[in-house]
Each structure stands twice: as C-alpha cells, then as structure tokens.
Scaffold this motif. Structure first.
Motif, PDB file in Angstrom:
ATOM      1  N   ARG A  27      -7.089  -4.426  -0.491  1.00 43.85           N
ATOM      2  CA  ARG A  27      -6.016  -3.691   0.188  1.00 43.85           C
ATOM      3  C   ARG A  27      -5.670  -2.415  -0.566  1.00 43.85           C
ATOM      4  NH1 ARG A  27      -0.808  -7.512  -1.476  1.00 43.85           N
ATOM      5  NH2 ARG A  27      -0.643  -6.726  -3.626  1.00 43.85           N
ATOM      6  N   GLY A  28      -5.043  -1.482   0.144  1.00 44.27           N
ATOM      7  CA  GLY A  28      -4.644  -0.225  -0.460  1.00 44.27           C
ATOM      8  C   GLY A  28      -3.204  -0.256  -0.930  1.00 44.27           C
ATOM      9  N   ASP A  29      -2.665   0.929  -1.246  1.00 44.89           N
ATOM     10  CA  ASP A  29      -1.291   1.023  -1.730  1.00 44.89           C
ATOM     11  C   ASP A  29      -0.273   0.587  -0.673  1.00 44.89           C
ATOM     12  OD1 ASP A  29      -2.223   1.956  -4.143  1.00 44.89           O
ATOM     13  OD2 ASP A  29      -1.989   4.081  -3.598  1.00 44.89           O
ATOM     14  N   ASN A  30      -0.661   0.677   0.590  1.00 50.06           N
ATOM     15  CA  ASN A  30       0.231   0.252   1.667  1.00 50.06           C
ATOM     16  C   ASN A  30       0.145  -1.252   1.935  1.00 50.06           C
ATOM     17  OD1 ASN A  30      -2.298   0.131   2.801  1.00 50.06           O
ATOM     18  ND2 ASN A  30      -1.765   1.249   4.668  1.00 50.06           N
ATOM     19  N   LYS A  31      -0.595  -1.955   1.059  1.00 53.33           N
ATOM     20  CA  LYS A  31      -0.786  -3.405   1.160  1.00 53.33           C
ATOM     21  C   LYS A  31      -1.476  -3.814   2.456  1.00 53.33           C
ATOM     22  CE  LYS A  31       2.881  -4.711  -2.028  1.00 53.33           C
ATOM     23  NZ  LYS A  31       4.006  -5.624  -2.312  1.00 53.33           N
ATOM     24  N   LYS A  32      -2.307  -2.900   2.955  1.00 50.43           N
ATOM     25  CA  LYS A  32      -3.140  -3.167   4.118  1.00 50.43           C
ATOM     26  C   LYS A  32      -4.569  -2.731   3.813  1.00 50.43           C
ATOM     27  CE  LYS A  32       0.544  -2.593   7.578  1.00 50.43           C
ATOM     28  NZ  LYS A  32       0.940  -1.886   8.840  1.00 50.43           N
ATOM     29  N   VAL A  33      -5.488  -3.152   4.639  1.00 52.91           N
ATOM     30  CA  VAL A  33      -6.911  -2.878   4.414  1.00 52.91           C
ATOM     31  C   VAL A  33      -7.409  -1.848   5.422  1.00 52.91           C
ATOM     32  CG1 VAL A  33      -9.217  -3.888   4.338  1.00 52.91           C
ATOM     33  CG2 VAL A  33      -7.257  -5.213   3.546  1.00 52.91           C
ATOM     34  N   ASP A  64      -2.443  -5.173  15.896  1.00 53.05           N
ATOM     35  CA  ASP A  64      -1.439  -4.185  16.308  1.00 53.05           C
ATOM     36  C   ASP A  64      -2.028  -2.784  16.470  1.00 53.05           C
ATOM     37  OD1 ASP A  64      -1.875  -3.449  13.697  1.00 53.05           O
ATOM     38  OD2 ASP A  64       0.171  -3.864  13.006  1.00 53.05           O
ATOM     39  N   GLU A  65      -3.351  -2.660  16.243  1.00 53.71           N
ATOM     40  CA  GLU A  65      -4.085  -1.415  16.473  1.00 53.71           C
ATOM     41  C   GLU A  65      -3.499  -0.234  15.708  1.00 53.71           C
ATOM     42  OE1 GLU A  65      -4.179  -0.953  20.719  1.00 53.71           O
ATOM     43  OE2 GLU A  65      -5.678  -2.531  20.988  1.00 53.71           O
ATOM     44  N   ASP A  66      -3.098  -0.493  14.454  1.00 52.36           N
ATOM     45  CA  ASP A  66      -2.569   0.600  13.633  1.00 52.36           C
ATOM     46  C   ASP A  66      -3.630   1.188  12.706  1.00 52.36           C
ATOM     47  OD1 ASP A  66      -2.845  -1.456  11.810  1.00 52.36           O
ATOM     48  OD2 ASP A  66      -0.896  -1.124  10.849  1.00 52.36           O
ATOM     49  N   GLY A  67      -4.877   0.729  12.833  1.00 43.58           N
ATOM     50  CA  GLY A  67      -5.955   1.245  12.000  1.00 43.58           C
ATOM     51  C   GLY A  67      -6.088   0.565  10.663  1.00 43.58           C
ATOM     52  N   TYR A  68      -5.305  -0.499  10.440  1.00 43.19           N
ATOM     53  CA  TYR A  68      -5.352  -1.259   9.194  1.00 43.19           C
ATOM     54  C   TYR A  68      -5.263  -2.757   9.508  1.00 43.19           C
ATOM     55  CZ  TYR A  68      -4.372   3.141   6.757  1.00 43.19           C
ATOM     56  OH  TYR A  68      -4.441   4.419   6.277  1.00 43.19           O
ATOM     57  N   VAL A  69      -5.647  -3.550   8.523  1.00 41.01           N
ATOM     58  CA  VAL A  69      -5.529  -5.000   8.639  1.00 41.01           C
ATOM     59  C   VAL A  69      -4.542  -5.490   7.578  1.00 41.01           C
ATOM     60  CG1 VAL A  69      -6.743  -7.196   8.270  1.00 41.01           C
ATOM     61  CG2 VAL A  69      -7.810  -5.399   9.617  1.00 41.01           C
ATOM     62  N   ASP A  70      -3.446  -6.129   8.021  1.00 38.97           N
ATOM     63  CA  ASP A  70      -2.506  -6.708   7.065  1.00 38.97           C
ATOM     64  C   ASP A  70      -2.889  -8.159   6.791  1.00 38.97           C
ATOM     65  OD1 ASP A  70      -1.579  -8.272   9.210  1.00 38.97           O
ATOM     66  OD2 ASP A  70       0.137  -6.969   9.597  1.00 38.97           O
ATOM     67  N   TYR A  71      -2.083  -8.851   5.976  1.00 32.85           N
ATOM     68  CA  TYR A  71      -2.478 -10.197   5.546  1.00 32.85           C
ATOM     69  C   TYR A  71      -2.543 -11.174   6.714  1.00 32.85           C
ATOM     70  CZ  TYR A  71      -2.744 -14.516   2.863  1.00 32.85           C
ATOM     71  OH  TYR A  71      -3.140 -15.733   2.358  1.00 32.85           O
ATOM     72  N   LYS A  72      -1.568 -11.119   7.614  1.00 35.11           N
ATOM     73  CA  LYS A  72      -1.587 -12.028   8.757  1.00 35.11           C
ATOM     74  C   LYS A  72      -2.827 -11.805   9.618  1.00 35.11           C
ATOM     75  CE  LYS A  72       3.349 -12.975   9.316  1.00 35.11           C
ATOM     76  NZ  LYS A  72       4.535 -12.893  10.228  1.00 35.11           N
ATOM     77  N   GLU A  73      -3.159 -10.541   9.821  1.00 33.91           N
ATOM     78  CA  GLU A  73      -4.357 -10.230  10.606  1.00 33.91           C
ATOM     79  C   GLU A  73      -5.620 -10.692   9.880  1.00 33.91           C
ATOM     80  OE1 GLU A  73      -2.725  -6.258  12.956  1.00 33.91           O
ATOM     81  OE2 GLU A  73      -3.523  -6.075  10.928  1.00 33.91           O
ATOM     82  N   PHE A  74      -5.641 -10.520   8.568  1.00 33.62           N
ATOM     83  CA  PHE A  74      -6.785 -11.007   7.797  1.00 33.62           C
ATOM     84  C   PHE A  74      -6.929 -12.517   7.918  1.00 33.62           C
ATOM     85  CE2 PHE A  74      -8.278 -12.835   3.747  1.00 33.62           C
ATOM     86  CZ  PHE A  74      -9.599 -12.400   3.783  1.00 33.62           C
ATOM     87  N   MET A  75      -5.814 -13.226   7.932  1.00 32.06           N
ATOM     88  CA  MET A  75      -5.870 -14.684   8.038  1.00 32.06           C
ATOM     89  C   MET A  75      -6.358 -15.128   9.420  1.00 32.06           C
ATOM     90  SD  MET A  75      -5.414 -15.955   5.167  1.00 32.06           S
ATOM     91  CE  MET A  75      -5.514 -17.643   5.781  1.00 32.06           C
TER      92      MET A  75
END
Length: 207
Positions: A27-33, A64-75
């Motif tokens: 993940r990056g500084d925004n805590k998303k991938v 959520d189509e924001d261009g990143y993957v957060d932890y819930k999406e990764f799971m």
C-alpha cells in the motif's frame, strides 16, 4: 508483531496476519494500493496471472472505482482466491474418491507464496472441522472458534454463525465461512495495524 506473538497464533489468526502483511507491504501513503503496486503483488502472490488478467482483477476488486484498492477490497480478492482454491480441492477430492474410497486428498497449492499459504490454512481449518460433508454445523463452528479464535464469547460465536449462514439452512458452507473470515479480518484491521506499528518502532529502536 513480535516473533513470539506470531508463534502463538492459531492458523486462522495467522491467515489474517498474512493477508494484512501482504496488503501493508504494497500500500501507499494513502493506505491504499495503486494499480501498479497491485500488478506487482499479483506477480509475487499469484504468479500465473498475466498483466491483462491483473488489470481485470483490479477492476473487479476496486469496488468503489476510486482507482485504488483498500483493505476491505483486498480481502474480497483474498476470500475469492480461497473459495477458488477450495473448489479445486473438492474436485481433486472427488477424483481421488472415485479412484479409491480410502484415498486421501492433499490440499491444493502447498503454500508456495504467502497468499497461497494463507488460503490453504483457511481451507485446512474448515476441512478439519467439517466432518466430511463440507459444511459446518453450529456445534462444529463453535468448536472451531474455540480453538482458532478463543477470545470470542459464546454470544459472539452465535452472532457470527447467524450472520454468515446466508441461506439460513443451519449450516455453514465454505463460502459462508469466508464471509465470516472477511468480517473478522476487517474488524481486526485497526488492532493489527497498531501491533505492526509497535513492532516496527521496536525494531527501529534496536537498530
């Protein structure tokens, strides 16, 4: 998390720790991938996937189509991989049973990557308690939780079972078990994050 804490983990807790470790490392500084880091992760964890396939999986995972993957999406991706591996395991199991009623089927993919290891651990825990019918009864689930996540109360276990039993048939299939695992992993995210930060600080102080 310190080495002793890792050694004290149950297989189910270890699977949560592995999933968090994979996500935290990319993940990056925004805590998303980002898409680029997601591609790198798939090359490491699911080496059979092409870049085109990786981009398609990213689109599927980025709910959520924001261009990143957060932890819930990764799971969501992690549990989908576990379900796919379990289906493969059941196919192998059926083939072995046709060949010999006494044949034993090994679990798929013996932990070649961290993600594979974690999904196999998830399958192993489920199969060890499902007593041959590939479903968990409420009592089997209670025993599993007592062994794997002993911090949960009986009321917690009852609620988890009720929420995961989506078709309300009084039993828990592997997909429903993965729903429970997803919920537990997401609820544990803050706690694991704190432990990981604490461990990193300790390592920095020692160096």
């Amino acid at each position: 998390m310190c080495e002793q804490e890792c050694l004290d983990m149950t297989p189910l807790e270890m699977a949560v720790g592995c999933s968090f470790g994979i996500f935290r490392s990319m993940r990056g500084d925004n805590k998303k991938v980002s898409l680029e880091d997601f591609r790198s992760m798939l090359r490491e964890q699911l080496p059979g996937e092409s870049q085109a396939s990786a981009d398609e999986i990213f689109s599927f995972t980025d709910l959520d189509e924001d261009g990143y993957v957060d932890y819930k999406e990764f799971m969501v991706l992690f549990t989908a991989c576990a379900v796919s591996n379990h289906e493969h395991y059941l196919e192998l199991k059926a083939q072995r049973q046709q060949q010999s009623s006494e044949a034993q089927c090994a679990l798929p993919m013996g932990g070649r990557t961290i993600m594979e290891f974690a999904t196999v651990a998830l399958i192993s825990v489920f199969e060890a308690h499902a007593c041959g019918d590939d479903k968990l009864s409420k009592e089997e689930f209670r025993v599993l939780m007592k062994e794997q996540l002993p911090g949960f109360t009986q009321e917690d276990v009852e609620e988890l079972f009720s929420c995961a039993d989506e078709n309300k048939d009084g039993s828990m299939e592997f997909k429903e078990f993965c729903t429970m695992f997803f919920t537990f992993a997401c609820l544990s995210y803050g706690l694991i994050e704190g432990l990981a930060d604490k461990y990193s600080q300790q390592k920095q102080q020692q160096s």
